[in-house]
Design a protein around this motif. Structure first.
Motif, short mmCIF file in Angstrom:
data_model
loop_
_atom_site.label_atom_id
_atom_site.label_comp_id
_atom_site.label_asym_id
_atom_site.label_seq_id
_atom_site.Cartn_x
_atom_site.Cartn_y
_atom_site.Cartn_z
N ARG A 32 1.12 -0.20 0.11
CA ARG A 32 -0.03 -0.23 -0.80
C ARG A 32 -1.14 0.68 -0.29
N LYS A 33 -1.69 1.49 -1.19
CA LYS A 33 -2.86 2.29 -0.84
C LYS A 33 -4.08 1.38 -0.93
N LYS A 46 -7.39 -0.23 -1.93
CA LYS A 46 -8.12 -0.28 -3.22
C LYS A 46 -7.21 -0.11 -4.43
N GLU A 47 -5.89 0.06 -4.21
CA GLU A 47 -4.97 0.15 -5.36
C GLU A 47 -5.02 -1.20 -6.09
N TYR A 76 -6.27 -7.99 -5.70
CA TYR A 76 -6.92 -6.75 -5.26
C TYR A 76 -8.44 -6.83 -5.19
N ASN A 132 -7.19 2.05 4.47
CA ASN A 132 -5.87 2.51 4.94
C ASN A 132 -5.85 2.52 6.47
N TYR A 171 -1.64 4.05 4.62
CA TYR A 171 -1.54 2.93 3.66
C TYR A 171 -2.30 1.73 4.20
N SER A 172 -2.62 0.81 3.30
CA SER A 172 -3.19 -0.48 3.72
C SER A 172 -2.11 -1.19 4.56
N THR A 226 8.05 2.81 -2.67
CA THR A 226 7.44 2.85 -4.01
C THR A 226 8.25 3.73 -4.95
N VAL A 246 -8.56 8.01 -11.08
CA VAL A 246 -8.02 7.34 -9.87
C VAL A 246 -8.23 8.27 -8.66
N ASN A 269 -4.02 8.20 -4.71
CA ASN A 269 -3.63 6.87 -5.19
C ASN A 269 -2.81 7.01 -6.47
N TYR A 294 -1.43 6.77 -10.27
CA TYR A 294 -2.14 6.70 -11.54
C TYR A 294 -1.79 5.45 -12.36
#
Ligand code: UGB
Length: 582
Positions: A281-282, A284-285, A307, A325, A330-331, A404, A421, A425, A427
């Motif tokens: 996960r990015k 703030k996604e 989120y 991140n 990535y997170s 992903t 976006v 990140n 779209y």
């Protein structure tokens, strides 16, 4: 009942008996519906609302006392031996599964006027999401039965949760397409009801601004799926049929079924009661983060933190950068893609206790910092991934992380929002959703040994995306990586400007050299080999402006369309061996 709950205001404007009696009856019909569709009825709803509104006013954090940390789960690598053997285990289990699609959402962020499951998954074939899901389930059903041999005639049940916003169009889509090949009796539609809106902190129900005999209602969220399944009796029926797994999924993820066999394999081999699918996960996604929460009293749980709550939770617990991140780009918290695999037995036991009620939340927009009035009415909401919150610590709750590119490409954002976006990140738009299909299929064929040209970068609706060869196949051609590998032989190659549609079971690429467009349709009993060059002018990609209303909305939201200049289309309608070579 309403008077006991201090809802007198609902009746204050009522004229004397004999005036508007039909409308008054209509009011009570609605009250009856609202009462029967909520676990515990309207009294419970009002009481739960009072408590949650008081907590919200007091600024109480639902995660008070909990410290987040990064959980550990299964991380799969596409195509390696472990992945292949998990896929085999998953396909074997699939005959004992039931699938549940939550499709009651309006898709406000996408702003598409139809239902999202009717959108094309990709426009090379134009097949919609629902068709792809049904064909995937049917292919799993067949492959699973084949593995256990004769005597297996299972029909995998498929439930679709709709709402008033999506119900009629979903049924119409199914009926006008003969259920896309599924037996109608396999499909069950469960319609979720909306819940009453709340006008103030005392949980006084809001009247519809346009109709004083109607309570205003809004969607309660995808969490309704659990109580609907419970009250439908389907879970008990599945248990009596010795089913073991219930798989939940969302409306517009065209890559999801790439991940289902291996994830089900993980559930079966690890004995998970709950298995959530996740992707890197990015920060703030707009997808929740799977998080381990440890309470001061020692309790722990692995759960999705939505989120909008992850950042404040991290900041409040000693992470000044919040949702950021890490060195991987990535997170550190895997992204929840809301594909849940629940083991049926423990699921039923839990629902017997809760009747499917899911932990709720409320999100009022206050007029000012005194938090005494709302800008507009609010309501309680719930999310299907909060199901594990009530489970005992002994429950086996795990998650499975996949790439992903393989597993996740939802269509949620309209072009304008997608274009905003932050760079890097995803779209989550119709443009990226379609391009992700071609990318995944290209990468899978590469891994299977074919030479697939590199993508070019192009911009559609102000979104920069990679454009890979437009390769698609029907689920019965390539359900698992092993299936695909067996059908890609010799030195096949596909150029960047090519499109390939494979619609059939036994189609083999044995040194196919494609530079143009090739469409193959074959009945299951036909075995077709492709060798040598196929060359034609092919299909070109044309840019379409989002605002160009002369184009259909389905096309405008992706920002491109194909001009079908030249193609080779071959149809094999007879059983037997066929080959097409230069
Ligand atoms: N849905 C319903 O069936 N009924 C409803 O009342 C509402 C929705 P959204 P959301 O994977 O991308 C979720 O709106 O809720 C259906 C997860 O919470 O697309 O913002 C609807 O039809 C989040 O953790 O998503 O975010 C659709 O099929 C993250 O995983 C589904 O519910 C994110 O999805 C989801 O509704 C994601």
């Amino acid at each position: 009942m309403l008077l006991n709950e201090r809802q007198m205001h609902l009746f204050e404007h009522w004229p004397e008996p004999g005036v508007d009696d039909d409308k008054k009856r209509g009011f009570f019909d609605q009250v009856r519906r609202l009462n029967s569709s909520y676990p515990g009825g309207l009294v419970s709803y009002i009481q739960n609302a009072k408590k949650l509104l008081a907590d919200s006013k007091a600024g109480k954090n639902p995660y008070d006392g909990f410290t987040p940390s990064v959980p550990s789960g299964e991380v799969l690598t596409f195509g390696n031996d472990n992945f292949v053997s998990l896929e085999a285990a998953g396909v074997k289990e699939a005959r004992n599964a039931a699938f549940v699609l939550v499709a009651g959402g309006l898709g406000e962020r996408l702003g598409y006027k139809g239902i999202k499951v009717a959108l094309p998954r990709e426009t090379t074939t134009g097949k919609c999401f629902l068709q792809h899901y049904i064909e995937s389930i049917l292919s799993l059903q067949e492959a699973s039965c084949k593995m256990v041999g004769d005597g297996c005639h299972t029909k995998i049940p498929f439930v679709i949760m709709t709402s008033d916003d999506t119900n009629a169009l979903t049924i119409k889509l199914l009926e006008s397409n003969s259920y896309f090949g599924m037996e109608p009796s396999q499909v069950k539609i469960l319609k979720q009801e909306k819940v009453a809106c709340l006008a103030d902190n005392d949980a006084r129900l809001a009247l519809d601004p346009n109709d004083k005999y109607k309570i205003q209602t809004k969607p309660h969220g995808h969490g309704d799926v659990h109580s609907l399944l419970y009250s439908s009796g389907l879970l008990e029926q599945w248990k009596s049929e010795e089913r073991k797994w219930v798989l939940f999924f969302q409306d517009t993820n065209g890559l999801l079924f790439n991940a289902i066999p291996s994830a089900l394999g993980v559930s079966a081999t690890k004995g998970y009661n709950v298995n959530s699918l996740a992707v890197p996960r990015k920060a703030k996604e707009a997808i929740g983060g799977i998080t381990k929460l440890t309470h001061v009293d020692g309790r722990t749980m692995v759960i999705n933190v939505e989120y909008n709550q992850l950042d404040p939770l991290l900041r409040a617990t000693g992470h000044p950068d919040g949702d950021a991140n890490c060195e991987t780009g990535y997170s550190p918290y895997p992204g929840n893609i809301n594909q849940l695999i629940l083991e049926l037995g423990p699921y039923i036991e839990e629902l017997k206790k809760t009747h499917g009620a899911i932990s709720e939340f409320v999100n009022p927009k206050y007029t000012d910092s005194t938090k005494t009035a709302f800008k507009s009415s609010t309501r309680l909401e719930c999310m299907m991934q909060d199901y594990p919150k009530t489970l005992p610590p002994s429950a086996k709750v795990g998650f499975t992380v996949m790439d992903t590119w393989l597993a996740y490409a939802p269509v949620k954002n309209n072009p304008e929002d997608a274009a905003k976006v932050p760079k890097g990140n995803p779209y989550h738009s119709a443009t990226s959703g379609e391009m992700a299909i071609y990318r995944a299929n290209s990468l899978i064929l590469r891994k299977a040994g074919a030479q697939i040209a590199d993508p070019v970068v192009d911009t559609f609706n102000e979104q920069e995306v990679e454009v890979w060869p437009r390769i698609t196949w029907s689920p019965r051609w390539g359900l698992t990586f092993k299936d695909i590998k067996e059908k890609v032989r010799g030195n096949s190659s596909i150029s960047q400007r090519s499109a390939l549609v494979i619609n059939g079971r036994n189609i083999f690429l044995e040194g196919l050299l494609l530079n143009g467009t090739l469409i193959v349709n074959a009945v299951d009993e036909a075995e077709v080999k492709f060798t040598g060059p196929v060359q034609n002018k092919g299909w070109t990609i044309q840019h379409v402006d989002y605002k160009d209303t002369s184009e259909k909305e389905e096309i405008r939201i992706r920002g491109f369309k194909f001009e079908k200049v030249e193609q080779l289309e071959v149809n094999y309608t007879e059983p037997g061996k066929h080959s097409l070579s230069a």
